[in-house]
Design a protein around this motif. Structure first.
Motif, PDB file in Angstrom:
ATOM      1  N   GLU A  20       0.816  -1.211   0.000  1.00 50.66           N
ATOM      2  CA  GLU A  20       0.000   0.000   0.000  1.00 50.66           C
ATOM      3  C   GLU A  20       0.854   1.268   0.000  1.00 50.66           C
ATOM      4  O   GLU A  20       0.488   2.267  -0.598  1.00 50.66           O
ATOM      5  CB  GLU A  20      -0.939   0.011   1.209  1.00 50.66           C
ATOM      6  N   TYR A  21       1.988   1.226   0.676  1.00 50.28           N
ATOM      7  CA  TYR A  21       2.893   2.378   0.767  1.00 50.28           C
ATOM      8  C   TYR A  21       4.276   1.936   0.307  1.00 50.28           C
ATOM      9  O   TYR A  21       5.125   1.567   1.116  1.00 50.28           O
ATOM     10  CB  TYR A  21       2.962   2.927   2.196  1.00 50.28           C
ATOM     11  N   LEU A  24       7.729   2.994   1.911  1.00 61.03           N
ATOM     12  CA  LEU A  24       8.187   2.520   3.217  1.00 61.03           C
ATOM     13  C   LEU A  24       9.330   1.532   3.028  1.00 61.03           C
ATOM     14  O   LEU A  24       9.251   0.630   2.199  1.00 61.03           O
ATOM     15  CB  LEU A  24       7.039   1.856   3.982  1.00 61.03           C
ATOM     16  N   LEU A  43       5.451   4.999  11.185  1.00 61.81           N
ATOM     17  CA  LEU A  43       4.344   4.861  10.237  1.00 61.81           C
ATOM     18  C   LEU A  43       3.507   6.134  10.172  1.00 61.81           C
ATOM     19  O   LEU A  43       3.074   6.541   9.093  1.00 61.81           O
ATOM     20  CB  LEU A  43       3.473   3.662  10.601  1.00 61.81           C
ATOM     21  N   LYS A  46       5.436   8.677   7.985  1.00 62.86           N
ATOM     22  CA  LYS A  46       5.465   8.343   6.562  1.00 62.86           C
ATOM     23  C   LYS A  46       4.095   8.410   5.899  1.00 62.86           C
ATOM     24  O   LYS A  46       3.991   8.728   4.728  1.00 62.86           O
ATOM     25  CB  LYS A  46       6.045   6.941   6.360  1.00 62.86           C
ATOM     26  N   THR A  47       3.024   8.074   6.653  1.00 63.99           N
ATOM     27  CA  THR A  47       1.692   8.010   6.049  1.00 63.99           C
ATOM     28  C   THR A  47       0.868   9.266   6.272  1.00 63.99           C
ATOM     29  O   THR A  47      -0.123   9.474   5.576  1.00 63.99           O
ATOM     30  CB  THR A  47       0.890   6.809   6.601  1.00 63.99           C
ATOM     31  N   LYS A  49      -0.896   9.770   8.897  1.00 66.07           N
ATOM     32  CA  LYS A  49      -2.070   9.384   9.683  1.00 66.07           C
ATOM     33  C   LYS A  49      -1.795   9.612  11.169  1.00 66.07           C
ATOM     34  O   LYS A  49      -0.646   9.674  11.590  1.00 66.07           O
ATOM     35  CB  LYS A  49      -2.385   7.897   9.465  1.00 66.07           C
ATOM     36  N   VAL A  54      -3.391   4.802  12.286  1.00 65.15           N
ATOM     37  CA  VAL A  54      -2.410   3.764  11.966  1.00 65.15           C
ATOM     38  C   VAL A  54      -2.794   2.459  12.655  1.00 65.15           C
ATOM     39  O   VAL A  54      -2.782   1.389  12.042  1.00 65.15           O
ATOM     40  CB  VAL A  54      -0.979   4.195  12.365  1.00 65.15           C
ATOM     41  N   TRP A  57      -5.796   0.988  10.939  1.00 60.82           N
ATOM     42  CA  TRP A  57      -5.383   0.486   9.632  1.00 60.82           C
ATOM     43  C   TRP A  57      -4.684  -0.868   9.786  1.00 60.82           C
ATOM     44  O   TRP A  57      -4.999  -1.819   9.064  1.00 60.82           O
ATOM     45  CB  TRP A  57      -4.468   1.521   8.980  1.00 60.82           C
TER      46      TRP A  57
END
Length: 62
Positions: A20-21, A24, A43, A46-47, A49, A54, A57
């Motif tokens: 998904e990412y 990463l 996380l 990087k995202t 969120k 996170v 998710w």
């Protein structure tokens, strides 16, 4: 996902997170027992969120 579940499923979850990412790295996704908050922080950064997003998710990944 609680900390015990993370320990048992992390390699599987890590692969799906990387799908998904793609930006990463393995270093970003390094799981160390007792350092779950550090992983969540990486996380989050990087995202973009929140910690709760996170966690939700990661919990939703089957």
């Amino acid at each position: 996902m609680n900390k015990l579940t993370w320990k048992g499923r992390w390699n599987e979850v890590k692969g799906k997170v990387k799908q998904e990412y793609a930006d990463l790295t393995d270093d970003d996704l390094l799981y160390a027992e007792g350092k779950e908050d550090e992983l969540l922080g990486r996380l989050q950064k990087k995202t973009g969120k929140t910690k709760e997003e996170v966690e939700d998710w990661l919990n939703s990944i089957d």
